[in-house]
Design an enzyme around this catalytic site. Structure first.
Site, short mmCIF file in Angstrom:
data_model
loop_
_atom_site.label_atom_id
_atom_site.label_comp_id
_atom_site.label_asym_id
_atom_site.label_seq_id
_atom_site.Cartn_x
_atom_site.Cartn_y
_atom_site.Cartn_z
N ASN A 1 -24.25 10.25 17.06
CA ASN A 1 -23.52 9.72 18.22
C ASN A 1 -24.40 9.90 19.47
O ASN A 1 -24.80 11.02 19.80
CB ASN A 1 -22.20 10.49 18.35
CG ASN A 1 -21.36 10.01 19.52
OD1 ASN A 1 -21.88 9.80 20.61
ND2 ASN A 1 -20.08 9.86 19.31
N HIS B 1 -23.87 11.00 24.66
CA HIS B 1 -24.23 11.92 25.73
C HIS B 1 -25.65 11.73 26.26
O HIS B 1 -26.01 12.31 27.28
CB HIS B 1 -23.91 13.36 25.33
CG HIS B 1 -22.43 13.53 25.17
ND1 HIS B 1 -21.55 13.16 26.16
CD2 HIS B 1 -21.67 13.92 24.13
CE1 HIS B 1 -20.31 13.34 25.74
NE2 HIS B 1 -20.36 13.80 24.51
N HIS C 1 -19.27 5.43 21.49
CA HIS C 1 -17.87 5.28 21.90
C HIS C 1 -17.83 4.57 23.24
O HIS C 1 -18.28 5.13 24.25
CB HIS C 1 -17.24 6.68 21.99
CG HIS C 1 -15.78 6.69 22.32
ND1 HIS C 1 -15.06 7.86 22.34
CD2 HIS C 1 -14.91 5.71 22.64
CE1 HIS C 1 -13.80 7.58 22.66
NE2 HIS C 1 -13.69 6.28 22.85
N ARG D 1 -15.81 3.89 26.02
CA ARG D 1 -14.53 4.34 26.58
C ARG D 1 -14.02 3.35 27.62
O ARG D 1 -14.81 2.67 28.28
CB ARG D 1 -14.70 5.71 27.23
CG ARG D 1 -14.65 6.85 26.24
CD ARG D 1 -14.70 8.18 27.00
NE ARG D 1 -14.35 9.26 26.10
CZ ARG D 1 -13.13 9.77 25.96
NH1 ARG D 1 -12.12 9.31 26.67
NH2 ARG D 1 -12.91 10.75 25.13
N ARG E 1 -17.42 5.99 30.92
CA ARG E 1 -18.06 7.18 31.50
C ARG E 1 -19.42 7.46 30.88
O ARG E 1 -20.25 8.12 31.49
CB ARG E 1 -17.16 8.40 31.35
CG ARG E 1 -17.01 8.89 29.95
CD ARG E 1 -16.22 10.17 29.88
NE ARG E 1 -14.82 9.95 30.13
CZ ARG E 1 -13.87 10.79 29.72
NH1 ARG E 1 -14.20 11.90 29.09
NH2 ARG E 1 -12.61 10.54 29.94
N GLU F 1 -16.94 3.31 18.18
CA GLU F 1 -15.67 4.04 18.38
C GLU F 1 -14.93 3.40 19.53
O GLU F 1 -15.52 3.16 20.59
CB GLU F 1 -15.95 5.49 18.74
CG GLU F 1 -16.37 6.33 17.58
CD GLU F 1 -16.60 7.77 18.00
OE1 GLU F 1 -16.24 8.15 19.13
OE2 GLU F 1 -17.16 8.51 17.20
N THR G 1 -12.54 13.39 22.80
CA THR G 1 -11.38 12.97 22.01
C THR G 1 -10.66 14.22 21.50
O THR G 1 -11.16 14.92 20.62
CB THR G 1 -11.85 12.08 20.83
OG1 THR G 1 -12.82 11.17 21.33
CG2 THR G 1 -10.70 11.32 20.24
N GLU H 1 -11.68 9.26 9.24
CA GLU H 1 -12.57 10.35 9.66
C GLU H 1 -11.69 11.52 10.03
O GLU H 1 -10.78 11.39 10.87
CB GLU H 1 -13.43 9.91 10.86
CG GLU H 1 -14.35 11.04 11.34
CD GLU H 1 -15.42 10.57 12.32
OE1 GLU H 1 -15.94 9.45 12.17
OE2 GLU H 1 -15.72 11.35 13.24
N HIS I 1 -16.59 15.88 14.82
CA HIS I 1 -16.19 16.42 16.12
C HIS I 1 -16.50 17.91 16.20
O HIS I 1 -15.96 18.71 15.45
CB HIS I 1 -14.70 16.19 16.45
CG HIS I 1 -14.50 16.11 17.94
ND1 HIS I 1 -14.46 17.22 18.74
CD2 HIS I 1 -14.39 15.05 18.77
CE1 HIS I 1 -14.32 16.84 20.00
NE2 HIS I 1 -14.28 15.53 20.05
N1 PXP Z 1 -16.24 11.41 15.63
C1 PXP Z 1 -15.40 10.88 16.56
C2 PXP Z 1 -14.35 9.93 16.10
C3 PXP Z 1 -15.54 11.20 17.93
O1 PXP Z 1 -14.68 10.69 18.83
C4 PXP Z 1 -16.59 12.06 18.32
C5 PXP Z 1 -16.78 12.36 19.76
O2 PXP Z 1 -17.10 11.20 20.46
C6 PXP Z 1 -17.44 12.56 17.33
C7 PXP Z 1 -17.24 12.23 15.99
C8 PXP Z 1 -18.61 13.41 17.65
O3 PXP Z 1 -18.19 14.62 18.20
P1 PXP Z 1 -19.28 15.60 18.84
O4 PXP Z 1 -19.87 14.87 20.00
O5 PXP Z 1 -18.48 16.78 19.23
O6 PXP Z 1 -20.30 15.88 17.76
#
Ligand code: PXP
Length: 252
Positions: free
Chosen positions: A9, A12, A45, A47, A51, A72, A103, A153, A196
């Site tokens: 992901n 960030h 994602h 949003r 952001r 996402e 999330t 998931e 997550h």
């Molecule tokens: N899976 C989903 C559905 C999420 O919303 C997120 C956070 O955006 C993640 C995985 C990844 O989480 P993390 O950034 O804490 O690894």
């Protein structure tokens, strides 16, 4: 056991970029590096408040990423339109609150069943693999299967938070819920992903659940990359500065 896929992901990277409002660091460049390093897919994602990831990032990710792109999104008409235009490999439906930092919980697939149904159907008929981001509960699994989603998931946040707090009793309880939920997925015809808050230690543990075929990880990877990459970056800057101070005739 089947190979466990890693979805990286890149949200960030965009968070850091947006802190300055410019174009770097670019989440698309991060995605390419992640794939080069062995990621099996890229997750982003979009949003509602934009952001981190922006619409143009999604478009560029789709154009550049050679591995499956997992989009996402909240189940809103506006996001559905964007997803149908971008046509990612997969869409993971997530709950979204404007005030949350990340999330916070799984999607309410039981209470939101009727509202979610057309989203799952439309995305599915566009050939997009639909995933429901849910709490590890029997009801949520059953509702996801009844919605016709091929993938779920499992939200690992509560387990990871308990591990981070050092609350081993709670962590064992939360991991038990994940284990039981994962074990139920084949019987419901669901492909099982998880994510997550995962880090090296928790990823190693959850990799032991045979039904889980994909982990989606963001925050830890991007944070850790700072420490793994900072020394090399500082050395490269040192070299650039030293080179700039060297008179041109001595540089050759
Ligand atoms: N899976 C989903 C559905 C999420 O919303 C997120 C956070 O955006 C993640 C995985 C990844 O989480 P993390 O950034 O804490 O690894």
């Amino acid at each position: 056991m089947t190979v466990l896929r890693l979805g990286v992901n890149v949200d960030h990277v965009a968070t850091v970029r947006n802190a300055r409002g410019g174009v770097t660091p670019d989440p698309v460049r991060a995605a390419m590096i992640a794939i080069e390093a062995g990621a099996d897919g890229i997750t982003a994602h979009l949003r509602e408040d934009r952001r981190h990831i922006h619409d143009d990032d999604m478009r560029r990710l789709k154009a550049s990423v050679t591995k499956p792109l997992n989009f996402e999104m909240a189940a809103t008409e506006a996001m559905l339109d964007i997803a149908l235009r971008i046509r990612p490999h997969a869409c993971c439906l997530v709950p979204e609150k404007r005030t949350e930092r990340t999330t916070e919980g799984g999607l309410d697939v039981v209470g939101g069943f009727r509202a979610l149904k057309p989203f799952v159907a439309e995305l599915g008929s566009a050939g997009i693999r639909v995933c429901m981001f849910i709490e590890p509960s029997g009801e949520a699994l059953k509702a996801s299967a009844d919605l016709g989603a091929p993938v779920i998931e499992l939200h690992t946040g509560a387990w990871c938070d308990a591990l981070a707090r050092g609350d081993s009793g709670r962590a064992d309880y939360e991991f038990g819920r994940l284990r039981v939920a994962a074990a139920q997925t084949p019987g419901l015809g669901l492909e099982c992903h998880a994510g997550h808050g995962l880090d090296y230690d928790s990823a190693r543990v959850i990799a032991g659940l045979p039904q889980v075929v994909e982990l989606n990880i963001g925050h830890f990877l991007i944070g850790e990359a700072i420490f793994v990459g900072l020394a090399e970056t500082v050395r490269a800057m040192r070299a650039a500065m030293d080179e700039g101070r060297t008179p041109a005739e001595r540089r050759r």
